[in-house]
Design an enzyme around this catalytic site. Structure first.
Site, PDB file in Angstrom:
ATOM      1  N   ILE A  11     -67.636  74.251  19.376  1.00  0.00           N
ATOM      2  CA  ILE A  11     -66.291  74.625  18.923  1.00  0.00           C
ATOM      3  C   ILE A  11     -66.387  75.678  17.815  1.00  0.00           C
ATOM      4  O   ILE A  11     -65.636  76.653  17.798  1.00  0.00           O
ATOM      5  CB  ILE A  11     -65.500  73.375  18.482  1.00  0.00           C
ATOM      6  CG1 ILE A  11     -65.452  72.368  19.647  1.00  0.00           C
ATOM      7  CG2 ILE A  11     -64.082  73.765  18.045  1.00  0.00           C
ATOM      8  CD1 ILE A  11     -64.895  71.005  19.285  1.00  0.00           C
ATOM      9  N   TYR A 139     -69.324  56.682  15.300  1.00  0.00           N
ATOM     10  CA  TYR A 139     -68.878  58.083  15.233  1.00  0.00           C
ATOM     11  C   TYR A 139     -67.469  58.154  14.631  1.00  0.00           C
ATOM     12  O   TYR A 139     -67.218  58.879  13.663  1.00  0.00           O
ATOM     13  CB  TYR A 139     -68.918  58.705  16.634  1.00  0.00           C
ATOM     14  CG  TYR A 139     -68.198  60.030  16.727  1.00  0.00           C
ATOM     15  CD1 TYR A 139     -68.626  61.122  15.980  1.00  0.00           C
ATOM     16  CD2 TYR A 139     -67.090  60.185  17.563  1.00  0.00           C
ATOM     17  CE1 TYR A 139     -67.953  62.337  16.050  1.00  0.00           C
ATOM     18  CE2 TYR A 139     -66.417  61.392  17.641  1.00  0.00           C
ATOM     19  CZ  TYR A 139     -66.861  62.465  16.883  1.00  0.00           C
ATOM     20  OH  TYR A 139     -66.176  63.653  16.964  1.00  0.00           O
ATOM     21  N   GLY A 281     -68.751  51.650  23.291  1.00  0.00           N
ATOM     22  CA  GLY A 281     -67.971  52.420  22.314  1.00  0.00           C
ATOM     23  C   GLY A 281     -66.784  53.171  22.892  1.00  0.00           C
ATOM     24  O   GLY A 281     -65.978  53.718  22.148  1.00  0.00           O
TER      25      GLY A 281
END
Ligand code: UDP
Length: 326
Positions: A11, A139, A281
């Site tokens: 990104i 995360y 997760g």
């Protein structure tokens, strides 16, 4: 001048190109652990590591930096479940170091790459920014911790920030210069494309979620639209705007199987959808309401549909079989 931490990543590198197009002055800070120097296309780089505050100071020295854009982080949910210590160290301690060095240098404006993973399981869909934040993996926990750090830095030190909660970044530079090059690649659209091209295996992680076809629903957002939202955030902060948290997504969710079908349609290639167990997760559904980014940052996504994201990513993977390696 803008400092782009993590500007050699997926990104961040699209951001660098966007800043060039906008005529902004900037410098990139990256340790090149997971980023690619070639993705910078000659942009000015200070090689430094967030875990080493001394190396960070070099990036701020003798530069008149007024805004930090912070993209540098570990991002994979599965890896965060296996190796949480690395995530707390790089994402939280590293960001703390960056903030402290920025504060020393008198920087008062910060744009942070946060994530939909801060929300955890949805209690309502689409999720707005007031949705409860109960991450389901380390995360998301590390990104939420940084968001809170930034809130307290604003209250105590007047350091204003825009925390951008990305949903699922996808796509590539439409001009074909930049794209996704993670190693290993874990993200859905690239993995499905690499399978279509016969370069990787692909399996659907779980088909027993409470969704329309049993596979996880995600809200995909074009990487160039993410970069545009950052420019909006810079404008907001520079014009004295208050700290904000904004979602960035398109408000439409696609299941894993729907993404596979879209890739087959766009590429004309067969992928298939062999099912494997759930990945630890993962939330069942993550879909954004991004009204706030539109209202407060003037954000107007150029590529809200799945097809251009797949087309641009497909063009990148076809033309660059070895990614940034030459
Ligand atoms: N996924 C999958 N197979 C893969 C990679 C991803 O089924 O090889 C699923 C994953 O379980 C999740 C969705 O695709 O439900 C999006 O995953 P990705 O890693 O792209 O983004 P995340 O939502 O974890 O940020």
């Amino acid at each position: 001048m803008i400092l782009v931490a993590g500007g050699a990543g997926y990104i961040g590198s699209h951001m660098v190109k966007r800043l060039e197009q906008a005529g902004e002055r900037f410098v990139v800070l990256d340790n090149l652990e997971r980023g690619h120097e070639a993705a910078l296309r000659g942009a000015s780089l200070v090689k430094a590591d967030l875990r080493d505050p001394h190396s960070l100071r070099a990036a701020f020295a003798r530069r008149d930096i007024d805004v930090v854009l912070h993209f540098a982080a570990y991002i994979e949910v599965g890896e965060s479940v296996q190796e949480p210590a690395a995530f707390w160290q790089n994402n939280v301690v590293g960001t703390f170091n960056l903030l402290e060095v920025a504060r020393e240098a008198g920087v008062q404006q910060f744009v942070f790459s946060s994530t939909a993973a801060v929300y955890g399981e949805p209690v309502r869909t689409p999720m707005d920014e007031d949705h409860p934040t109960v991450p389901t993996n380390p995360y998301g926990e590390t990104k939420l911790a940084v968001e809170r750090m930034l809130e307290s830095y604003d209250e105590a030190y007047g350091l204003r920030s825009v925390r951008l909660r990305y949903f699922n970044a996808a796509g590539a530079d439409p001009e074909g210069e930049l794209g996704e090059d993670h190693s290993p690649e874990t993200h859905l659209i690239p993995r499905v494309l690499l399978k279509a091209l016969g370069r990787a295996e692909f399996r659907v992680f779980g088909d027993d979620y409470p969704t329309r076809d049993g596979t996880c629903v995600r809200d995909y957002v074009h990487v160039c639209d993410l970069a545009d939202a950052h420019l909006g955030a810079v404008g907001h902060l520079r014009s004295g705007g208050e700290s904000l948290v904004c979602n960035l997504g398109n408000g439409q969710g696609f299941t894993v199987k729907e993404v596979v079908a879209a890739v087959e349609r766009v590429t004309g290639l067969k992928v298939g959808a062999e099912v494997a167990p759930r990945r630890p997760g993962d939330s069942a559904t993550l879909v954004a309401s991004s009204d706030r980014a539109k209202e407060r940052l003037g954000w107007r996504p150029q590529y809200p549909k799945l097809e251009p994201m797949i087309e641009h990513a497909f063009a990148w993977f076809k033309s660059r079989p070895d990614g940034y390696k030459v």
